[in-house]
Write a protein that holds these residues in place. Sequence first.
Motif: not given
Length: 308
Positions: A127, A131, A134-135, A241, A245
């Motif tokens: 993944i 992403i 964010l999750l 990241s 994020t």
Amino acid sequence: MSSSIRRRSYGVKAAPYGFLAPAVVLFSLFFALPIGYAVWLSFRRIEVKGLGLGKGARDEVWAGLSHYTAALTDAELGHGALRVLGYGLIVVPVMLGLALLFALLLDAERVRGRSFSRLAIFLPYAIPGVIAALLWGFLYLPDVSPFHYVLDTAGLPGPELLHGGGLYAAMANIAVWGGTGFNMIVIYTSLRSIPAEVYEAAKLDGATPLQIALRIKIPMVAPSLVLTFFFSVIATLQVFSEPTTLKPLTNAMSTTWSPLMKVYNDAFVGGNVYAASATAVVLALATFALSFALLRVANSGTRKGGAR
């Protein structure tokens, strides 16, 4: 006949270079050239004449080591490095410890569902980091998180994972969740390469599974542990990241939380690509020096352990 043989021998000798040429071209265009351009920009600056309007009012001139001096004395960059250091002290030991534990468990004799477990542990690595951040970020938010809803229903206080010290735990959780599987596969592959005769000899000597794991398996996969440690340190120093994020979800994180975030902020928000290039070069050299030192220490320890 001799000229034909000579041409054929030249062709055979030149064949390896022909196969290497595409890789060399791609490496030069997309790796060496950008690095060289960043180093060049780090020694340049913009000189503004007058009001900075019109043709020739803004010139790119030689800046010397001024950008490097500013980067090395920048308190904000130093604070970001300290934050990343604290983050790494959580991530690296936990991630490698879990990876080693899972690899040893999967390598045990009486294990059911080995293939499924191996895939399930590795899957989070597939993944993308954005992403995953964010999750987990939305799972951390009290207003939308199902975990906070369950805790509120039970009358229990929910943890503050986007503020204060909890922020380090929240980011470390994302990195551990995503990186443990890759490190586990590296260690597990090394475990599977150990000859079965070694285990049989240990069993004949009366060694228990725990003793085999501690005294045989872990020492024999030490090179893989060094490799995963090396990769994990580099990834930790380059963290970008996850904090980027999570930044919109909390006010506790600045735009320069990590050194790479500061480079991005200077280059694309402040518009000073020259200072950002110098900071990036400093970070690259620091990462190389630290990684090289850690690798030398780890290899020295591995050789001493093997000598015993």
